[in-house]
Design an enzyme around this catalytic site. Sequence first.
Site, PDB file in Angstrom:
ATOM      1  N   TYR A   1     -41.194  27.536  61.521  1.00 22.18           N
ATOM      2  CA  TYR A   1     -42.200  28.409  62.128  1.00 22.18           C
ATOM      3  C   TYR A   1     -42.592  27.887  63.508  1.00 22.18           C
ATOM      4  O   TYR A   1     -42.701  28.652  64.477  1.00 22.18           O
ATOM      5  CB  TYR A   1     -43.415  28.467  61.204  1.00 22.18           C
ATOM      6  CG  TYR A   1     -44.520  29.379  61.684  1.00 22.18           C
ATOM      7  CD1 TYR A   1     -44.319  30.747  61.754  1.00 22.18           C
ATOM      8  CD2 TYR A   1     -45.764  28.866  62.041  1.00 22.18           C
ATOM      9  CE1 TYR A   1     -45.336  31.585  62.181  1.00 22.18           C
ATOM     10  CE2 TYR A   1     -46.780  29.695  62.464  1.00 22.18           C
ATOM     11  CZ  TYR A   1     -46.560  31.050  62.532  1.00 22.18           C
ATOM     12  OH  TYR A   1     -47.569  31.891  62.964  1.00 22.18           O
TER      13      TYR A   1
ATOM     14  N   ASN B   1     -48.283  40.499  66.681  1.00 20.73           N
ATOM     15  CA  ASN B   1     -49.074  39.692  65.744  1.00 20.73           C
ATOM     16  C   ASN B   1     -48.382  39.516  64.395  1.00 20.73           C
ATOM     17  O   ASN B   1     -48.690  38.575  63.657  1.00 20.73           O
ATOM     18  CB  ASN B   1     -50.447  40.352  65.536  1.00 20.73           C
ATOM     19  CG  ASN B   1     -51.254  39.691  64.433  1.00 20.73           C
ATOM     20  OD1 ASN B   1     -51.703  38.551  64.580  1.00 20.73           O
ATOM     21  ND2 ASN B   1     -51.427  40.385  63.319  1.00 20.73           N
TER      22      ASN B   1
ATOM     23  N   GLY C   1     -48.555  43.912  62.394  1.00 21.96           N
ATOM     24  CA  GLY C   1     -49.229  43.112  61.367  1.00 21.96           C
ATOM     25  C   GLY C   1     -50.713  43.388  61.318  1.00 21.96           C
ATOM     26  O   GLY C   1     -51.518  42.470  61.098  1.00 21.96           O
ATOM     27  N   ALA C   2     -51.085  44.650  61.469  1.00 23.19           N
ATOM     28  CA  ALA C   2     -52.504  45.001  61.610  1.00 23.19           C
ATOM     29  C   ALA C   2     -53.301  44.852  60.333  1.00 23.19           C
ATOM     30  O   ALA C   2     -54.538  44.862  60.374  1.00 23.19           O
ATOM     31  CB  ALA C   2     -52.637  46.435  62.128  1.00 23.19           C
TER      32      ALA C   2
ATOM     33  N   ALA D   1     -40.780  26.048  65.502  1.00 22.54           N
ATOM     34  CA  ALA D   1     -39.655  26.249  66.417  1.00 22.54           C
ATOM     35  C   ALA D   1     -39.637  27.678  66.940  1.00 22.54           C
ATOM     36  O   ALA D   1     -39.395  27.923  68.132  1.00 22.54           O
ATOM     37  CB  ALA D   1     -38.342  25.935  65.702  1.00 22.54           C
ATOM     38  N   ALA D   2     -39.900  28.645  66.059  1.00 19.37           N
ATOM     39  CA  ALA D   2     -39.893  30.049  66.468  1.00 19.37           C
ATOM     40  C   ALA D   2     -41.007  30.342  67.461  1.00 19.37           C
ATOM     41  O   ALA D   2     -40.799  31.031  68.475  1.00 19.37           O
ATOM     42  CB  ALA D   2     -40.032  30.945  65.234  1.00 19.37           C
ATOM     43  N   LYS D   3     -42.191  29.832  67.194  1.00 23.06           N
ATOM     44  CA  LYS D   3     -43.306  30.089  68.092  1.00 23.06           C
ATOM     45  C   LYS D   3     -43.131  29.386  69.433  1.00 23.06           C
ATOM     46  O   LYS D   3     -43.499  29.918  70.489  1.00 23.06           O
ATOM     47  CB  LYS D   3     -44.621  29.672  67.431  1.00 23.06           C
ATOM     48  CG  LYS D   3     -45.027  30.556  66.260  1.00 23.06           C
ATOM     49  CD  LYS D   3     -45.145  32.014  66.652  1.00 23.06           C
ATOM     50  CE  LYS D   3     -45.712  32.874  65.530  1.00 23.06           C
ATOM     51  NZ  LYS D   3     -45.801  34.307  65.916  1.00 23.06           N
TER      52      LYS D   3
ATOM     53  N   SER E   1     -49.209  29.983  67.354  1.00 27.05           N
ATOM     54  CA  SER E   1     -49.876  29.044  66.462  1.00 27.05           C
ATOM     55  C   SER E   1     -49.873  27.665  67.092  1.00 27.05           C
ATOM     56  O   SER E   1     -48.915  27.291  67.787  1.00 27.05           O
ATOM     57  CB  SER E   1     -49.151  28.985  65.116  1.00 27.05           C
ATOM     58  OG  SER E   1     -49.584  27.883  64.343  1.00 27.05           O
TER      59      SER E   1
ATOM     60  N   ASP F   1     -40.845  46.436  59.982  1.00 23.74           N
ATOM     61  CA  ASP F   1     -40.312  45.199  59.412  1.00 23.74           C
ATOM     62  C   ASP F   1     -39.862  44.314  60.554  1.00 23.74           C
ATOM     63  O   ASP F   1     -38.955  44.661  61.316  1.00 23.74           O
ATOM     64  CB  ASP F   1     -39.137  45.523  58.491  1.00 23.74           C
ATOM     65  CG  ASP F   1     -38.572  44.298  57.787  1.00 23.74           C
ATOM     66  OD1 ASP F   1     -38.855  43.159  58.229  1.00 23.74           O
ATOM     67  OD2 ASP F   1     -37.853  44.471  56.789  1.00 23.74           O
TER      68      ASP F   1
END
Length: 249
Positions: A158, A89, A14-15, A160-162, A145, A62
Amino acid sequence: MDMGLAGRTVIVTGATGGLGEPIARRFAAEGADVVLTYHDAAGKAAKLAADLEGQTLTIRYDLGDPDTARALIDQVLAWTGRVDVLVNNAVRWGSAQPGGGFEEAPDDLWRRVVRDNVEGAVTLSRLVFPHMRERGWGRLVHVSSSIATHGMAGGEFYGAAKAALHGFNRSAAFSLGSAGDILTNVVSPGLTRTAANRHIADAVPDSYYDQIPLGRLLSAEEIAAPVVFLASAANTGITGQVIAVDAGC
């Protein structure tokens, strides 16, 4: 301070994003060979690569496609023959539908957000670990986050994923550390002022700043600094941690 990053190969996923670009710039300034991954912004990635010091490589990646993860590592190894640092990232955004609660979000939306954000980081971590183990040195930094710990309406999937990534990081620290000087950490930013979210940052009400000890939002560069430190040889003993970089919230 010598970060010990000169000549090391660093992957920043994600640069081209609001946090990814300043992270990549800091690594390049330290003399690292920087791999810039992008999803759709090929032109932006090429422009950033041309602007950076030292060796750079741009590769499409991806987050939700394991085949692109394997192709990414193969191309990096063909380029420099090593992977020293991975910065997870890249992100898959997604929230509840406007005007509706999380229970009303389509199944394919919430599953994609949770699955891609967790499995994307875990897949790449699994792929780079054998090469770090072979050299006896490596650094992983996962960008998270404050939503994972503080919460936010609309951020259920989001967050939950982090939060899952925090758990992975903690347990992985034991496996990685037993294989050499290989450290893994999470950097957890709060709301941050970036080039991509000026409209959001500028709309924050004055009352929000009363909850921040520093009384302001941090810049993307202020997030990049601890990411690079944790990923460097200057970090010799911090692993398995979630480092909040959020102006003290």
